[in-house]
Every structure is written in structure tokens, then in C-alpha cells.
Design an enzyme around this catalytic site. Structure first.
Site, PDB file in Angstrom:
ATOM      1  N   GLU A   1       0.814  -1.218   0.000  1.00 17.58           N
ATOM      2  CA  GLU A   1       0.000   0.000   0.000  1.00 17.58           C
ATOM      3  C   GLU A   1       0.847   1.267   0.000  1.00 17.58           C
ATOM      4  OE1 GLU A   1      -3.290   2.551   0.107  1.00 17.58           O
ATOM      5  OE2 GLU A   1      -3.227   0.395  -0.278  1.00 17.58           O
ATOM      6  N   GLU A   2       1.901   1.312   0.822  1.00 19.31           N
ATOM      7  CA  GLU A   2       2.601   2.573   1.059  1.00 19.31           C
ATOM      8  C   GLU A   2       3.939   2.717   0.339  1.00 19.31           C
ATOM      9  OE1 GLU A   2       0.643   4.460   2.010  1.00 19.31           O
ATOM     10  OE2 GLU A   2      -0.668   3.638   3.534  1.00 19.31           O
TER      11      GLU A   2
ATOM     12  N   SER B   1     -11.274   9.741   1.855  1.00 14.23           N
ATOM     13  CA  SER B   1     -10.004   9.271   2.419  1.00 14.23           C
ATOM     14  C   SER B   1      -9.303  10.430   3.127  1.00 14.23           C
ATOM     15  CB  SER B   1      -9.143   8.653   1.322  1.00 14.23           C
ATOM     16  OG  SER B   1      -8.056   7.921   1.874  1.00 14.23           O
TER      17      SER B   1
ATOM     18  N   ASP C   1     -13.519  -1.953   4.706  1.00  6.35           N
ATOM     19  CA  ASP C   1     -12.371  -1.131   4.313  1.00  6.35           C
ATOM     20  C   ASP C   1     -11.122  -1.624   5.045  1.00  6.35           C
ATOM     21  OD1 ASP C   1     -10.540   0.882   3.748  1.00  6.35           O
ATOM     22  OD2 ASP C   1     -12.022   2.487   3.878  1.00  6.35           O
TER      23      ASP C   1
ATOM     24  N   HIS D   1     -12.295   0.324   0.567  1.00  2.83           N
ATOM     25  CA  HIS D   1     -12.026   1.760   0.575  1.00  2.83           C
ATOM     26  C   HIS D   1     -12.573   2.469  -0.667  1.00  2.83           C
ATOM     27  CE1 HIS D   1     -10.097   5.252   2.236  1.00  2.83           C
ATOM     28  NE2 HIS D   1      -9.294   5.426   1.210  1.00  2.83           N
TER      29      HIS D   1
END
Length: 573
Positions: A42-43, A443, A518, A550
Site C-alpha cells: 500500500e505505502e 479518504s 475497508d 475503501h
């Protein structure tokens, strides 16, 4: 071909159909081989946990030990008894996976571990150099402000490979990880983009520490597209013409830059292997993408897709052009904005305003590029009589390191001030009804919406917050700590700008929306916000989408969401 099955790495021979198992310790929610864990994917933006050496004799791969990482439990509805979905998710300040890199020798079948220093909390990337014997590993500390390049060198006992440091970069805030890296054929240098002079630029670094800066100026390099070594030419995109624009360029080894396009808007490209051709993608705020095949000189060889049918369809509607402008906030900083006015706009009348936002690191909403589905929703809002507007606050990219890193350790503070100043600026316009300015975000934008509806309750009369972070202690380690450090180190930064701690300031109409499935911004965030609003005795609307993630989509979901949003807008904006 190498692949992952049940958290283990396998190599299949496509000629004879045989298969070799490279690892055997893979276990769900414990050991991952050849792929990345949730937070790395994800990051750090890369889920490819395996890379072949240039000659195909070796396979480098990740091994994640996430045994000690705490688990998230999410109920999945639909059956007689909801089943829990359990996955490892490290929240800010909590334990991360232990990460290693191994190299599998196809000929010998031996897996060699790479001996990285214990100080290497993260290994966000690894790359093969042009030498099939040399792997480059990028390591970072937990604060993500100390980046090292290590290359494999020598062999230790127990099949471990040693490393040598060839590059180091440190900063007092954070360093973004990217893929703008090219190893040169000389075997001792590489190209890399760095913000060391305050803007993101291309450098040539040698293994001995010497370097040459190839681009410079008060603008940022956005992407590498490759290096034509035969012609000594690097192709890249930049914000040279301003953060709303993206243009293509080439720079040679002497630092001479050539711009490959001049039309205002957004340009990107996919180059052929020898850089003789490129598929060129161009759009602007009011023109859908046009894809052309161009040669080295920039001449169009063929139009691949011009979206003429879409343009023809749009011509049948009462389309309002998106226009760009700037305003200066109370801190004397000029910010970029856009607006869409209703068709048949009459400046003698007053209109309600829909402020569409994001506002977080790494994302601009004010870009001179085609907006797709979101743009169509904004057009619908305009046709219903709303002015639609957006602004990029402090903390957003493409204006240099100082501007983007100004929000370090205080996510939400300066951005909220800028969004409030923006609403006050809009409200001062003679054609705006200052009592009817609403805001919407998803978000990070949902996080900002909640802060604007509480801290900015006197300027925003209504807001829609979708899938928001409500306290950064609920979000993941890599993203959150990059900008905020840990909650243990920066308690005030976390607490002072968390919407849950400002619920009592809510005055206007609020719609809060979240998907219960989510796995990114957990449903827990909205549950905590709901509790805070209840404790403050505040009225608000809340809607949950069962098992939606999400993105909140699937079947009729997205249409249902935007219908509901539009109903709320008509009633409250």
C-alpha cells in the site's frame, strides 16, 4: 517463470512443465515469500516481491516475517453467521514485519540470505544492477529520513552475502521512495532523483560518492521514462511550467534540457526499448486524452485513439469549462485553484459552492488534465446550479520540498487553515452565497472535510466525508510515521488535528460514509467519529456500506453513493 503459491516461491520450467519449490516456510498471516505484506504494497507502492537477475540465473525475493504484527479483525456479512476476515495490519507506533532479501541460485538451488544491517528497519526496494552478480538493496530507518543503497559483495558463512554501502541520503523530515533509478553500464554509477537542493532533480551518482546534478530549477522532476545510453539522453516529465502542468523533456549528460512538447496540459509517454518511438498521452482540463505514436523527432506517426466519440457526446451536453486561478491565503502563500461555473452563469446572482478536496501529501487535485468520472459529477453539479471549486493547500506536491514538507508532524493543521481561507475567499465573491458553501472529500479528503466542518464550522455550512481517517493512530505505520513519526514521539501532532477531538465544534449538516470492509482506512475510524459526535450531542447523517472496501464500489454501489450524496447536497449545500 517464478510465482508465489501459498506464500512460497516456485519456479516453473515452461518447456517441460516441471516445477521447483524455492521456499517451504510460507504461512498465512505469518511468513510471506516472494510478495509483500499489506503495508509495503500500500505505502511503498510495489507488490512485486521477486526480481530475476539480468541473465536469469538468479532470483532475488523478499521474505516477510509478520508473525509479531497485530491482527485486524473485520466481520464479513452475508452469511448466517458473519465470518471474521483476519489480516496483519501494523498501526502507527506498532510492530512491523521483519524483512529480509534472499537470492536463489537456479543452478545450485541454494538460497543466499543478504546480510543487511540491523538498523535497516525497511527494505522498500531492491534492484539488480547490470551485473548479474550484484543486487542493490535500498534500506531506510523507521522515520524514513535515512536512505542507504547497499550492493551485494562477497560471501559469508552459512550462505549469507555481504553488502557494501554505495550511497547515503538523510534529511530532517522524510524521503519519498520511487523507482527513478537507472544503473549505468559502466558498472560504478547510477541515475537517481533527489530533493537535496529543495526540488526533485536528476543526479548522476558514482559508487565513490561523487555526483553531478543534471537538472536544476524551482520545479520538480515527476517521472523517469528511461535512459538512451547510445545517445546519452534521459527522458523525464516535470512541473517545469507550474504544478498544474506536466510536460515531457530530455536531458543529456551535460545537463542540457530539451522540451518535447509545448501544448499546455498534461503529457506522459511510454517509450519503446530503443527510444525511437513513444506512445504519447496528452490531455488538458477540458480535453479527453489523445494517444499518438510519435517518432524520435516528435512527429506523429499515427493517432492511436483521439476520443472523438467522447468529445462528440460531450458536445451534446451543457458542458462548463474548468478554469484555473490562484488566491493568497492568510499566511501570504499563493495557492492554485480551479472552478466550474454553472451553465448560463449570471454574475449578478449568487450561487452555492461545492468545494471538492483531497489535500494530502503526494496528490494534487488542481491539475490541467482530464478528470474522467469525477469531472462528469462536477459537471452535473454545475448544471444543478452549483459552483464547483478545488484548491491544493500547503503539503501537496510539485512545488518543492519546503512547500510539501511544511505539514511535517502536523498533518491537517495548515491544510485546514488553507481550506478555511479558501472558503472565506469564495464567500467574498459577489456571485457566491457565503451561507451555502459545502465541502466534500474521500479518504485524506474525508479527514480534511471533518476538520473543516469542525474547526471551520463558521465558513462551511455542510460537508460529506467519505472513508475518512479520524485519528492517525488508527492508520498504518509506513504512511503515518513518514509524516508524523510515532504517536509515542509526537502525541500533540496526533491529537490536536484529529477530528474525533473536535466533534463538539460541528454546527452544519454532515454526511459521514464508510465501507465496513475497508482494509485500508478501517471502519473503526468512522465508528470513533460517530461516538465522538454522540458524546457531543451533535446531529449528523451516517451511512455504512456492508463489506465494501475503501473504493466503495461493486454492482450498484457507486451509483447509490453518488445519488445519496447528490440528495444531501440539494438539501444542505
Amino acid at each position: 517463470v517464478a510465482f508465489v503459491r501459498n506464500n512460497n516461491v516456485f519456479i516453473a520450467n515452461l518447456k517441460d512443465g516441471t516445477e521447483v519449490q524455492v521456499t517451504d516456510d510460507g504461512l498465512a498471516n505469518s511468513i510471506i515469500n516472494g510478495a509483500t505484506d499489506w503495508v509495503y504494497e500500500e505505502e511503498f507502492g510495489d507488490d512485486n516481491g521477486m526480481k530475476w537477475s539480468p541473465d536469469g540465473t538468479k532470483l532475488a525475493y523478499y521474505r516477510f516475517d509478520e508473525t509479531a504484527v497485530r491482527q485486524m479483525h473485520m466481520p464479513v456479512y452475508g452469511g448466517l453467521y458473519p465470518e471474521p476476515y483476519i489480516f496483519k495490519y501494523p498501526k502507527a507506533g506498532e510492530v512491523n514485519s521483519i524483512v529480509q532479501v534472499f537470492i536463489h541460485n537456479v543452478k545450485t538451488g541454494i538460497n543466499h540470505g543478504v546480510a543487511v544491517p540491523k538498523s535497516a528497519h525497511y527494505i522498500p526496494r531492491f534492484f539488480w544492477t547490470n551485473d548479474a552478480e550484484t543486487l542493490c538493496i535500498l534500506t531506510m530507518n523507521r522515520h524514513q529520513n535515512d536512505l542507504r543503497f547497499l550492493i551485494t559483495e562477497g560471501r559469508f558463512p552459512n550462505n549469507r552475502l555481504g553488502v557494501r554501502e554505495i550511497f547515503k541520503e538523510t534529511t530532517n523530515t522524510y524521503i519519498d521512495i520511487h523507482d527513478n533509478l537507472i544503473f549505468l553500464k559502466d558498472g560504478h554509477s547510477f541515475l537517481w532523483t533527489s530533493e537535496r537542493d529543495g526540488f526533485n532533480h536528476i543526479y548522476k551518482f558514482d559508487y565513490d560518492g561523487t555526483h553531478t546534478q543534471l537538472t536544476e530549477g524551482e520545479w520538480d522532476v515527476v517521472d523517469f521514462f528511461g535512459y538512451d545510453e547510445a545517445r546519452d539522453m534521459i527522458y523525464f516529465s516535470s512541473s517545469m511550467n507550474g504544478p498544474t502542468q506536466q510536460h515531457l523533456h530530455a536531458v543529456n549528460g551535460k545537463g542540457i534540457v530539451t522540451t518535447l512538447d509545448n501544448a499546455p496540459g498534461h503529457h506522459s509517454a511510454d517509450f519503446s526499448a530503443n527510444f525511437a518511438f513513444r506512445i504519447h498521452n496528452y490531455s488538458n482540463a477540458n480535453t479527453p486524452s489523445v494517444y499518438t505514436l510519435r517518432n524520435r523527432k516528435g512527429k506523429t506517426v499515427r493517432t492511436l485513439k483521439d476520443n472523438s466519440s467522447l468529445r462528440e457526446t460531450l458536445s451534446e451536453y451543457d458542458y462548463s469549462e474548468k478554469t484555473f486561478f490562484t488566491f493568497t491565503n492568510d499566511s501570504d502563500v499563493e495557492l492554485n485553484c480551479w472552478k466550474i461555473l454553472p451553465p448560463n452563469f449570471d454574475e449578478t446572482k449568487t450561487y452555492p459552492v461545492y468545494v471538492a478536496i483531497y489535500g494530502g501529501p503526494g496528490v494534487n487535485t488542481v491539475t490541467d488534465s482530464w478528470g474522467g468520472a469525477n469531472l462528469m459529477f462536477y459537471q452535473y453539479l454545475a448544471q444543478e446550479g452549483y459552483i464547483v471549486a478545488s484548491v491544493d493547500p500547503r503539503g501537496t506536491p510539485l512545488r518543492g520540498r519546503k512547500f510539501e514538507h511544511s505539514t511535517y508532524k502536523e498533518l491537517g493543521k495548515l491544510e485546514t487553515e488553507d481550506f478555511i481561507d479558501f472558503a472565506e475567499y469564495l464567500g467574498a465573491q459577489p456571485y457566491v452565497d457565503a451561507e451555502r458553501i459545502g465541502i466534500q472529500g474521500w479518504s485524506y479528503g474525508g479527514f480534511m472535510t471533518l476538520l473543516c466542518m469542525t474547526k471551520g464550522a463558521d465558513v462551511y455550512s455542510a460537508g460529506i466525508s467519505v472513508a475518512p481517517v479520524t485519528n492517525w493512530k488508527y492508520y498504518d505505520t509506513i504512511y503515518t510515521e513518514r509524516f508524523m513519526q510515532t504517536p509515542q514521539e509526537n502525541e500533540s501532532g496526533y491529537e490536536e488535528n484529529s477530528p474525533v477531538n473536535h466533534a463538539e465544534k460541528l454546527e452544519g449538516a454532515l454526511l459521514l460514509v464508510h465501507g465496513s470492509g475497508d482494509d485500508n482506512v478501517h471502519f473503526q475510524n468512522s465508528m470513533e467519529m460517530v461516538n465522538a459526535l454522540i458524546a457531543a450531542d451533535k446531529d449528523f447523517d451516517f451511512f455504512a456500506y456492508p463489506d465494501r472496501n475503501h473504493g466503495i464500489y461493486g454492482g450498484n454501489t457507486r451509483l447509490h453513493l453518488f445519488d445519496m450524496m447528490m440528495d444531501f447536497v440539494k438539501e444542505n449545500f
